[in-house]
Design a protein around this motif. Structure first.
Motif, PDB file in Angstrom:
ATOM      1  N   LEU A   1       3.414 -22.416  11.330  1.00  0.00           N
ATOM      2  CA  LEU A   1       2.496 -21.839  12.295  1.00  0.00           C
ATOM      3  C   LEU A   1       2.287 -22.846  13.416  1.00  0.00           C
ATOM      4  O   LEU A   1       2.188 -24.045  13.160  1.00  0.00           O
ATOM      5  N   ASP A   2       2.227 -22.351  14.648  1.00  0.00           N
ATOM      6  CA  ASP A   2       1.902 -23.267  15.738  1.00  0.00           C
ATOM      7  C   ASP A   2       0.842 -22.626  16.619  1.00  0.00           C
ATOM      8  O   ASP A   2       0.576 -21.431  16.534  1.00  0.00           O
ATOM      9  N   GLY A   3       0.228 -23.457  17.447  1.00  0.00           N
ATOM     10  CA  GLY A   3      -0.877 -22.988  18.274  1.00  0.00           C
ATOM     11  C   GLY A   3      -0.478 -22.477  19.632  1.00  0.00           C
ATOM     12  O   GLY A   3      -1.344 -22.076  20.421  1.00  0.00           O
ATOM     13  N   GLY A   4       0.826 -22.480  19.934  1.00  0.00           N
ATOM     14  CA  GLY A   4       1.282 -21.989  21.226  1.00  0.00           C
ATOM     15  C   GLY A   4       0.605 -22.716  22.373  1.00  0.00           C
ATOM     16  O   GLY A   4       0.348 -23.922  22.313  1.00  0.00           O
ATOM     17  N   ASP A   5       0.306 -21.970  23.445  1.00  0.00           N
ATOM     18  CA  ASP A   5      -0.361 -22.566  24.600  1.00  0.00           C
ATOM     19  C   ASP A   5      -1.828 -22.849  24.327  1.00  0.00           C
ATOM     20  O   ASP A   5      -2.449 -23.619  25.065  1.00  0.00           O
ATOM     21  N   LEU A   6      -2.367 -22.244  23.285  1.00  0.00           N
ATOM     22  CA  LEU A   6      -3.781 -22.430  22.976  1.00  0.00           C
ATOM     23  C   LEU A   6      -4.047 -23.791  22.347  1.00  0.00           C
ATOM     24  O   LEU A   6      -4.993 -24.491  22.731  1.00  0.00           O
ATOM     25  N   LEU A   7      -3.221 -24.171  21.371  1.00  0.00           N
ATOM     26  CA  LEU A   7      -3.362 -25.445  20.661  1.00  0.00           C
ATOM     27  C   LEU A   7      -2.026 -26.174  20.730  1.00  0.00           C
ATOM     28  O   LEU A   7      -1.222 -26.125  19.800  1.00  0.00           O
ATOM     29  N   LEU A   8      -1.789 -26.817  21.837  1.00  0.00           N
ATOM     30  CA  LEU A   8      -0.493 -27.453  22.074  1.00  0.00           C
ATOM     31  C   LEU A   8      -0.187 -28.500  21.009  1.00  0.00           C
ATOM     32  O   LEU A   8      -1.056 -29.299  20.633  1.00  0.00           O
ATOM     33  N   ASP A   9       1.032 -28.470  20.516  1.00  0.00           N
ATOM     34  CA  ASP A   9       1.550 -29.442  19.544  1.00  0.00           C
ATOM     35  C   ASP A   9       0.945 -29.290  18.144  1.00  0.00           C
ATOM     36  O   ASP A   9       1.235 -30.098  17.261  1.00  0.00           O
ATOM     37  N   PHE A  10       0.117 -28.268  17.928  1.00  0.00           N
ATOM     38  CA  PHE A  10      -0.355 -28.025  16.562  1.00  0.00           C
ATOM     39  C   PHE A  10       0.764 -27.376  15.759  1.00  0.00           C
ATOM     40  O   PHE A  10       1.426 -26.445  16.230  1.00  0.00           O
ATOM     41  N   SER A  11       0.970 -27.841  14.535  1.00  0.00           N
ATOM     42  CA  SER A  11       1.986 -27.264  13.666  1.00  0.00           C
ATOM     43  C   SER A  11       1.516 -27.324  12.219  1.00  0.00           C
ATOM     44  O   SER A  11       1.052 -28.376  11.759  1.00  0.00           O
ATOM     45  N   LEU A  12       1.634 -26.211  11.538  1.00  0.00           N
ATOM     46  CA  LEU A  12       1.251 -26.143  10.132  1.00  0.00           C
ATOM     47  C   LEU A  12       2.385 -25.497   9.340  1.00  0.00           C
ATOM     48  O   LEU A  12       2.512 -24.279   9.291  1.00  0.00           O
ATOM     49  N   PRO A  13       3.247 -26.309   8.721  1.00  0.00           N
ATOM     50  CA  PRO A  13       4.335 -25.750   7.913  1.00  0.00           C
ATOM     51  C   PRO A  13       3.762 -24.946   6.741  1.00  0.00           C
ATOM     52  O   PRO A  13       2.897 -25.438   6.009  1.00  0.00           O
ATOM     53  N   LEU A  14       4.228 -23.727   6.570  1.00  0.00           N
ATOM     54  CA  LEU A  14       3.706 -22.891   5.492  1.00  0.00           C
ATOM     55  C   LEU A  14       3.997 -23.488   4.125  1.00  0.00           C
ATOM     56  O   LEU A  14       3.173 -23.380   3.208  1.00  0.00           O
ATOM     57  N   ARG A  15       5.153 -24.120   3.966  1.00  0.00           N
ATOM     58  CA  ARG A  15       5.465 -24.714   2.668  1.00  0.00           C
ATOM     59  C   ARG A  15       4.438 -25.797   2.318  1.00  0.00           C
ATOM     60  O   ARG A  15       3.996 -25.905   1.173  1.00  0.00           O
ATOM     61  N   GLU A  16       4.031 -26.567   3.313  1.00  0.00           N
ATOM     62  CA  GLU A  16       3.014 -27.598   3.079  1.00  0.00           C
ATOM     63  C   GLU A  16       1.671 -26.968   2.752  1.00  0.00           C
ATOM     64  O   GLU A  16       0.945 -27.437   1.866  1.00  0.00           O
ATOM     65  N   LEU A  17       1.320 -25.902   3.454  1.00  0.00           N
ATOM     66  CA  LEU A  17       0.052 -25.215   3.198  1.00  0.00           C
ATOM     67  C   LEU A  17      -0.015 -24.716   1.759  1.00  0.00           C
ATOM     68  O   LEU A  17      -1.006 -24.965   1.047  1.00  0.00           O
ATOM     69  N   PHE A  18       1.017 -24.029   1.303  1.00  0.00           N
ATOM     70  CA  PHE A  18       0.997 -23.468  -0.044  1.00  0.00           C
ATOM     71  C   PHE A  18       1.141 -24.556  -1.110  1.00  0.00           C
ATOM     72  O   PHE A  18       0.585 -24.421  -2.205  1.00  0.00           O
ATOM     73  N   ALA A  19       1.846 -25.623  -0.790  1.00  0.00           N
ATOM     74  CA  ALA A  19       1.940 -26.729  -1.742  1.00  0.00           C
ATOM     75  C   ALA A  19       0.579 -27.388  -1.932  1.00  0.00           C
ATOM     76  O   ALA A  19       0.184 -27.723  -3.064  1.00  0.00           O
TER      77      ALA A  19
END
Length: 222
Positions: free
Chosen positions: A197-215
Motif C-alpha cells: 500500500l502506498d499513500g500516493g500524492d497524499l502521503l508521499l513515500d509512505f509504503s506498507l508491504p502487505l506481507r509485512e502487515l500480515f506477518a
C-alpha cells in the motif's frame, strides 16, 4: 462538498423493514438498531448511546447501524494506525484516528472508518475540534473487511467517502490477504500480498508491504 445520500425523511416513510434492510446493503439484521425507529435517528443519538452503552453506531440516513469488529480485524487496524503514525513522526502532515474515530461526513451520515488520516488543513491553527462527532471527512479512509460486511454496504460507504471529499480509500481483506486502493468509486488498484500500500500524492513515500502487515499481525488459526 457534495452528498450522495437519501434524506432521512424519505427513509422514515418506508413501509417495510425489508426495504430498510435492502437500503443498507443487506447487512446482518442484528446490526440495525430498532430504537430510535429506522429513519428517525439523529447525530445526538450516536453520542448518547455510546455514552450510556459503550457501543459504536454509524448513522446512515436516519438509521443506526452498529459498527462491529472481530479480534483479528482489530489487530490489523492497530497495526495500520501504527505504521501511519510512524510515517507522520517524520512527515508532519496531520493526524490518525482509530476504529472509534466518529465523523459526521454529511448532514445525515456519521461514519467511523477503521483507520483514517486527516490532514492539518482541516484544523485551523492545528486545534482539534471539541465535539465528540465533528463535521469532518477523512483524507484517507481505511476499512478492514469482516464477515458482517456486504459488498453493497461497502460500495455505499465508498461512494459516501468520495462524495464527502476523501482522496483515497483502502479496503484490506484479511481472508485473501490482499487490498484494494480506490482513488474514486470506480477507480481501483488491486494489491496482492507481494505488493505494498502506498499513500500516493497524499502521503508521499509512505509504503506498507502487505506481507509485512500480515506477518506482524500474526497467524490466524484456521
Amino acid at each position: 462538498m457534495a452528498t450522495m445520500t437519501t434524506p432521512a425523511s424519505v427513509l422514515s416513510a418506508t413501509l417495510s423493514l425489508a426495504d430498510v434492510h435492502d437500503h443498507l446493503g443487506g447487512i446482518p439484521l442484528h446490526r440495525i438498531r430498532a430504537n430510535p425507529p429506522p429513519g428517525f435517528a439523529k447525530v445526538q443519538d450516536v453520542t448518547a448511546i455510546h455514552d450510556k452503552e459503550r457501543r459504536l453506531y454509524e448513522l446512515v440516513d436516519g438509521v443506526l447501524v452498529e459498527k462491529t469488529m472481530g479480534f483479528y480485524e482489530s489487530r490489523l487496524v492497530m497495526l495500520v494506525g501504527h505504521f501511519l503514525e510512524d510515517y507522520l513522526e517524520t512527515n508532519d502532515l496531520g493526524i490518525v484516528l482509530g476504529e472509534a474515530g466518529t465523523l459526521q461526513i454529511s448532514p445525515d451520515q456519521v461514519r467511523i472508518p477503521d483507520v483514517c488520516f486527516i490532514g492539518w488543513d482541516h484544523f485551523p491553527n492545528r486545534e482539534l475540534p471539541p465535539e465528540p462527532i465533528p463535521n469532518l471527512w477523512p483524507d484517507l479512509a481505511v476499512e478492514v473487511l469482516s464477515e458482517s460486511n456486504t459488498v453493497a454496504e461497502m460500495d455505499r460507504k465508498l461512494r459516501e467517502y468520495f462524495a464527502a471529499g476523501t482522496s483515497v480509500v483502502w479496503f484490506i481483506d484479511p481472508e485473501t490477504r490482499s487490498a484494494r486502493v480506490y482513488s474514486a468509486p470506480d477507480q481501483l488498484l488491486a494489491i496482492t500480498e507481494d505488493e505494498a500500500l502506498d499513500g500516493g500524492d497524499l502521503l508521499l513515500d509512505f509504503s506498507l508491504p502487505l506481507r509485512e502487515l500480515f506477518a506482524r499481525a500474526g497467524q490466524r488459526r484456521q
